[in-house]
Scaffold this motif. Structure first.
Motif, mmCIF file in Angstrom:
data_model
loop_
_atom_site.group_PDB
_atom_site.id
_atom_site.type_symbol
_atom_site.label_atom_id
_atom_site.label_comp_id
_atom_site.label_asym_id
_atom_site.label_seq_id
_atom_site.Cartn_x
_atom_site.Cartn_y
_atom_site.Cartn_z
ATOM 1 N N ASN A 4 0.847 -1.189 0.000
ATOM 2 C CA ASN A 4 0.000 0.000 0.000
ATOM 3 C C ASN A 4 0.884 1.240 0.000
ATOM 4 O OD1 ASN A 4 -2.398 1.502 0.151
ATOM 5 N ND2 ASN A 4 -2.181 1.678 2.370
ATOM 6 N N GLU A 5 0.703 2.112 -0.982
ATOM 7 C CA GLU A 5 1.479 3.360 -1.089
ATOM 8 C C GLU A 5 2.956 3.123 -0.791
ATOM 9 O OE1 GLU A 5 -0.599 6.442 1.132
ATOM 10 O OE2 GLU A 5 -2.005 6.658 -0.536
ATOM 11 N N THR A 6 3.510 2.140 -1.506
ATOM 12 C CA THR A 6 4.878 1.690 -1.253
ATOM 13 C C THR A 6 5.884 2.335 -2.187
ATOM 14 O OG1 THR A 6 4.020 -0.443 -0.570
ATOM 15 C CG2 THR A 6 6.331 -0.414 -1.256
ATOM 16 N N TYR A 7 5.455 2.599 -3.416
ATOM 17 C CA TYR A 7 6.436 2.938 -4.456
ATOM 18 C C TYR A 7 6.549 4.450 -4.707
ATOM 19 C CZ TYR A 7 6.351 -2.036 -5.306
ATOM 20 O OH TYR A 7 6.439 -3.393 -5.138
ATOM 21 N N ASP A 8 7.792 4.856 -4.983
ATOM 22 C CA ASP A 8 8.033 6.242 -5.392
ATOM 23 C C ASP A 8 7.570 6.444 -6.827
ATOM 24 O OD1 ASP A 8 9.575 7.255 -3.048
ATOM 25 O OD2 ASP A 8 10.829 5.540 -3.574
ATOM 26 N N ALA A 9 7.588 5.359 -7.595
ATOM 27 C CA ALA A 9 7.109 5.450 -8.980
ATOM 28 C C ALA A 9 6.578 4.100 -9.434
ATOM 29 C CB ALA A 9 8.239 5.886 -9.902
ATOM 30 N N VAL A 10 5.526 4.157 -10.234
ATOM 31 C CA VAL A 10 5.008 2.957 -10.901
ATOM 32 C C VAL A 10 5.045 3.220 -12.397
ATOM 33 C CG1 VAL A 10 2.943 1.537 -11.273
ATOM 34 C CG2 VAL A 10 3.627 2.128 -8.957
ATOM 35 N N ASP B 14 -9.879 1.197 -15.957
ATOM 36 C CA ASP B 14 -10.182 1.886 -14.708
ATOM 37 C C ASP B 14 -9.629 1.105 -13.516
ATOM 38 O OD1 ASP B 14 -12.026 3.171 -12.592
ATOM 39 O OD2 ASP B 14 -12.460 4.270 -14.438
ATOM 40 N N LEU B 15 -9.899 -0.188 -13.482
ATOM 41 C CA LEU B 15 -9.415 -1.016 -12.365
ATOM 42 C C LEU B 15 -7.888 -1.041 -12.357
ATOM 43 C CD1 LEU B 15 -9.967 -3.043 -10.033
ATOM 44 C CD2 LEU B 15 -9.887 -4.856 -11.755
ATOM 45 N N PHE B 16 -7.305 -1.190 -13.536
ATOM 46 C CA PHE B 16 -5.841 -1.254 -13.632
ATOM 47 C C PHE B 16 -5.229 0.039 -13.062
ATOM 48 C CE2 PHE B 16 -1.785 -0.606 -15.755
ATOM 49 C CZ PHE B 16 -1.172 -1.844 -15.614
ATOM 50 N N LEU B 17 -5.747 1.191 -13.493
ATOM 51 C CA LEU B 17 -5.157 2.464 -13.060
ATOM 52 C C LEU B 17 -5.407 2.723 -11.573
ATOM 53 C CD1 LEU B 17 -6.140 4.631 -16.155
ATOM 54 C CD2 LEU B 17 -3.873 3.727 -15.619
ATOM 55 N N SER B 18 -6.616 2.416 -11.102
ATOM 56 C CA SER B 18 -6.893 2.682 -9.685
ATOM 57 C C SER B 18 -6.050 1.769 -8.802
ATOM 58 C CB SER B 18 -8.382 2.517 -9.370
ATOM 59 O OG SER B 18 -8.774 1.183 -9.580
ATOM 60 N N THR B 19 -5.803 0.544 -9.275
ATOM 61 C CA THR B 19 -4.998 -0.384 -8.475
ATOM 62 C C THR B 19 -3.534 0.041 -8.475
ATOM 63 O OG1 THR B 19 -6.519 -2.058 -9.284
ATOM 64 C CG2 THR B 19 -4.648 -2.837 -8.025
ATOM 65 N N CYS B 20 -3.045 0.483 -9.635
ATOM 66 C CA CYS B 20 -1.676 1.021 -9.675
ATOM 67 C C CYS B 20 -1.577 2.205 -8.713
ATOM 68 C CB CYS B 20 -1.309 1.490 -11.087
ATOM 69 S SG CYS B 20 -0.984 0.152 -12.241
ATOM 70 N N ALA B 21 -2.604 3.066 -8.736
ATOM 71 C CA ALA B 21 -2.590 4.278 -7.896
ATOM 72 C C ALA B 21 -2.447 3.925 -6.415
ATOM 73 C CB ALA B 21 -3.862 5.088 -8.126
ATOM 74 N N GLU B 22 -3.097 2.843 -6.002
ATOM 75 C CA GLU B 22 -3.028 2.444 -4.583
ATOM 76 C C GLU B 22 -1.608 2.123 -4.140
ATOM 77 O OE1 GLU B 22 -5.590 -0.938 -4.010
ATOM 78 O OE2 GLU B 22 -7.301 0.149 -4.837
ATOM 79 N N THR B 23 -0.765 1.710 -5.080
ATOM 80 C CA THR B 23 0.584 1.281 -4.692
ATOM 81 C C THR B 23 1.590 2.448 -4.693
ATOM 82 O OG1 THR B 23 1.375 0.761 -6.933
ATOM 83 C CG2 THR B 23 0.139 -0.971 -5.795
ATOM 84 N N ILE B 24 1.153 3.631 -5.149
ATOM 85 C CA ILE B 24 2.074 4.784 -5.266
ATOM 86 C C ILE B 24 1.967 5.688 -4.043
ATOM 87 C CG2 ILE B 24 2.697 6.797 -6.684
ATOM 88 C CD1 ILE B 24 1.392 5.399 -9.087
ATOM 89 N N LYS B 25 3.124 6.106 -3.530
ATOM 90 C CA LYS B 25 3.140 7.040 -2.395
ATOM 91 C C LYS B 25 2.566 8.398 -2.820
ATOM 92 C CE LYS B 25 7.564 5.495 -0.458
ATOM 93 N NZ LYS B 25 9.005 5.836 -0.366
ATOM 94 N N PRO B 26 1.959 9.147 -1.908
ATOM 95 C CA PRO B 26 1.574 10.531 -2.252
ATOM 96 C C PRO B 26 2.823 11.288 -2.696
ATOM 97 C CG PRO B 26 0.619 9.855 -0.148
ATOM 98 C CD PRO B 26 1.574 8.760 -0.539
ATOM 99 N N GLY B 27 2.720 12.015 -3.779
ATOM 100 C CA GLY B 27 3.884 12.725 -4.327
ATOM 101 C C GLY B 27 4.699 11.859 -5.279
ATOM 102 N N GLY B 28 4.353 10.568 -5.360
ATOM 103 C CA GLY B 28 5.072 9.656 -6.260
ATOM 104 C C GLY B 28 4.568 9.786 -7.699
ATOM 105 N N SER B 29 5.302 9.161 -8.604
ATOM 106 C CA SER B 29 5.026 9.338 -10.033
ATOM 107 C C SER B 29 4.431 8.088 -10.670
ATOM 108 C CB SER B 29 6.327 9.659 -10.771
ATOM 109 O OG SER B 29 6.714 10.974 -10.528
ATOM 110 N N PHE B 30 3.655 8.321 -11.711
ATOM 111 C CA PHE B 30 3.103 7.238 -12.531
ATOM 112 C C PHE B 30 3.521 7.545 -13.971
ATOM 113 C CE2 PHE B 30 -1.169 4.751 -13.244
ATOM 114 C CZ PHE B 30 -0.434 3.661 -13.713
ATOM 115 N N PHE B 31 4.238 6.599 -14.580
ATOM 116 C CA PHE B 31 4.673 6.761 -15.973
ATOM 117 C C PHE B 31 3.951 5.726 -16.830
ATOM 118 C CE2 PHE B 31 8.213 8.186 -13.351
ATOM 119 C CZ PHE B 31 8.570 9.385 -13.946
ATOM 120 N N ILE B 32 3.368 6.186 -17.926
ATOM 121 C CA ILE B 32 2.626 5.286 -18.811
ATOM 122 C C ILE B 32 3.069 5.524 -20.246
ATOM 123 C CG2 ILE B 32 0.328 4.717 -19.727
ATOM 124 C CD1 ILE B 32 -0.805 5.733 -17.015
ATOM 125 N N THR B 33 3.325 4.449 -20.978
ATOM 126 C CA THR B 33 3.396 4.592 -22.439
ATOM 127 C C THR B 33 2.365 3.625 -23.017
ATOM 128 O OG1 THR B 33 5.073 2.879 -22.906
ATOM 129 C CG2 THR B 33 5.896 5.086 -22.361
#
Ligand SMILES: C[S@@+](CC[C@H](N)C(=O)[O-])C[C@H]1O[C@@H](n2cnc3c(N)ncnc32)[C@H](O)[C@@H]1O
Length: 315
Positions: free
Chosen positions: A194-200, A213-232
Motif C-alpha cells: 500500500n502506497e509503497t512505491y516512489d514510482a510505478v 479503470d481497475l488497472f489504473l486505480s490499483t496502480c494508484a493504490e501502490t504509489i506514495k503521495p507525491g510519487g510518479s506514474f509513468f505510462i506509455t
C-alpha cells in the motif's frame, strides 16, 4: 471543458520545455540494455521452462474478484518469452524505446523532487527510490533503471516472462542486487502493498489489460503521495489503426500479427481523465514516433499513435 483544454495546452508547452532542457539522465546511461556479454540463451530458458508448472488459469476464476488479466493477451507474451532479449527479434522496438522512456522516467523523478538530491548528479541518480514496473515482460526496462540505482520490482502476469527476467538479471551483478521479479497481476500485488512505491511504470501494458479503470486505480493504490506514474501506450485513433496495426504488424512485420487489438487502445483524453479521477496531476504528455529503418524512437508533439504520460499523485 475549455479550462481543461487550456490547461492541457499550457501543460504541454511546459512539458516540451522540460524535456528539451533535461538530457541529464540520457547522458549518464549506457542505453544498451542488452549487455553484449550477457544474454539469456534459449536453451537455459527452455530448461527453466520445463520446470514451470503451466498455469493458464484465468485469474478471475482463482479468486472470484474483478481482474485486469486477459488470458488471450498474456498468452501472446508467454509465447514470446524466449525472445525478450533477442536484439533482432520481436522485442527490438521495446529495446530501442528505452532511450526515450528511461530518460523520461529518470528526469521526471528528478524534476518532480522525489529523487534524492545527493545522488542527482552522480551515476546512480535513482538510488533510494522504489519503482514498480507493472507488466515488465522480460525486464527490458527494469534493467537500466536498476543500473541507475533504483530498487526495482518487476511484476508480470506470465510466469515464463518472470523466469526469463530473473535469468537475465543474474548475469549482471549491478542489476541483480537492485531488482526483484514477481509473478502475478497488479491487483494481487496491490493486496500486499500500500502506497509503497516512489514510482510505478506501465509501459506498453495498458492496451493488453481488462478494465483500464481497475488497472489504473490499483496502480494508484501502490504509489506514495507525491510519487510518479509513468505510462506509455497507444492512442485510439484512425492513425493508430493504420500505423500501429496495419503497417507495424502486417506491412513491416515489426510485431507478430494480432499483437494489438485496436478496440483495447485508450484515447488519450480518456486516460488523462481517469488519472485525474484517481488523484493524479499530469506533468507531461508526449507523442512518440518510430523510424523502422534506424530502429529508433523520437519525441513528437503528435500523440495520435504512441504516447507517453508522466503524472504525479497528489499529496
Ligand atoms: C507489451 S508487453 C510490455 C513489456 C514491458 N513493459 C516492456 O515494455 O518491455 C506487456 C506485458 O504485460 C503483461 N501483462 C498483461 N496483463 C497484465 C496484468 N494484468 N498484470 C501484470 N502484467 C500483465 C504481459 O504478460 C506482458 O509481458
Amino acid at each position: 471543458m475549455l479550462g481543461r483544454i487550456t490547461s492541457s495546452l499550457a501543460t504541454r508547452g511546459l512539458q516540451r520545455l522540460l524535456i528539451s532542457r533535461t538530457p541529464a539522465c540520457a547522458e549518464r546511461l549506457q542505453w544498451s540494455s542488452i549487455p553484449r556479454e550477457v544474454s539469456t540463451s534459449t536453451s537455459s530458458f527452455q530448461q527453466h521452462e520445463q520446470s514451470i508448472q503451466k498455469d493458464n488459469t484465468d485469474f478471475t476464476a482463482k479468486n472470484g474478484k474483478e481482474t485486469t488479466y486477459v488470458e488471450e493477451e498474456v498468452a501472446k507474451f508467454r509465447l514470446m518469452a524466449s525472445s525478450w532479449w533477442d536484439p533482432h527479434g520481436d522485442c527490438k522496438p521495446l529495446h530501442s524505446l528505452n532511450k526515450l522512456r528511461v530518460s523520461m522516467i529518470c528526469d521526471g523523478l528528478i524534476q518532480s523532487g522525489i529523487a534524492k538530491p545527493e545522488y542527482a548528479e552522480g551515476p546512480t541518480p535513482l538510488k533510494g527510490l522504489k519503482i514498480l514496473d507493472v507488466g515488465c515482460g522480460g525486464g527490458i526496462l527494469c534493467e537500466p533503471l536498476a543500473r541507475l540505482g533504483a530498487s526495482v520490482v518487476g511484476l508480470d502476469a506470465a510466469e515464463e516472462n518472470i523466469t526469463v527476467a530473473k535469468l537475465h538479471a543474474e548475469q549482471d551483478p549491478k542489476v541483480h542486487q537492485n531488482v526483484e521479479y514477481l509473478y502475478g497481476t497488479i491487483e494481487e500485488h496491490a493486496e500486499r502493498v500500500n502506497e509503497t512505491y516512489d514510482a510505478v511504470i506501465a509501459s506498453e501494458v495498458l492496451e493488453h489489460v481488462e478494465s483500464t479503470d481497475l488497472f489504473l486505480s490499483t496502480c494508484a493504490e501502490t504509489i506514495k503521495p507525491g510519487g510518479s506514474f509513468f505510462i506509455t501506450t497507444i492512442n485510439k485513433t484512425p492513425f493508430s489503426w493504420v500505423g500501429g496495426i496495419a503497417i507495424a504488424e502486417y506491412v513491416l512485420h515489426l510485431l507478430p500479427p494480432g499483437t494489438h487489438d485496436w478496440n483495447k487502445f485508450i484515447p488519450r483524453q480518456e486516460l488523462l481523465f481517469v488519472l485525474e479521477k484517481y488523484g493524479f496531476v499530469t506533468r507531461l504528455v508526449h507523442g512518440m514516433g518510430y523510424n523502422p529503418l534506424t530502429n529508433s524512437w523520437f519525441w513528437l508533439s503528435d500523440t495520435s499513435i504512441n504516447y507517453a504520460i508522466h503524472c504525479v499523485k497528489e499529496k
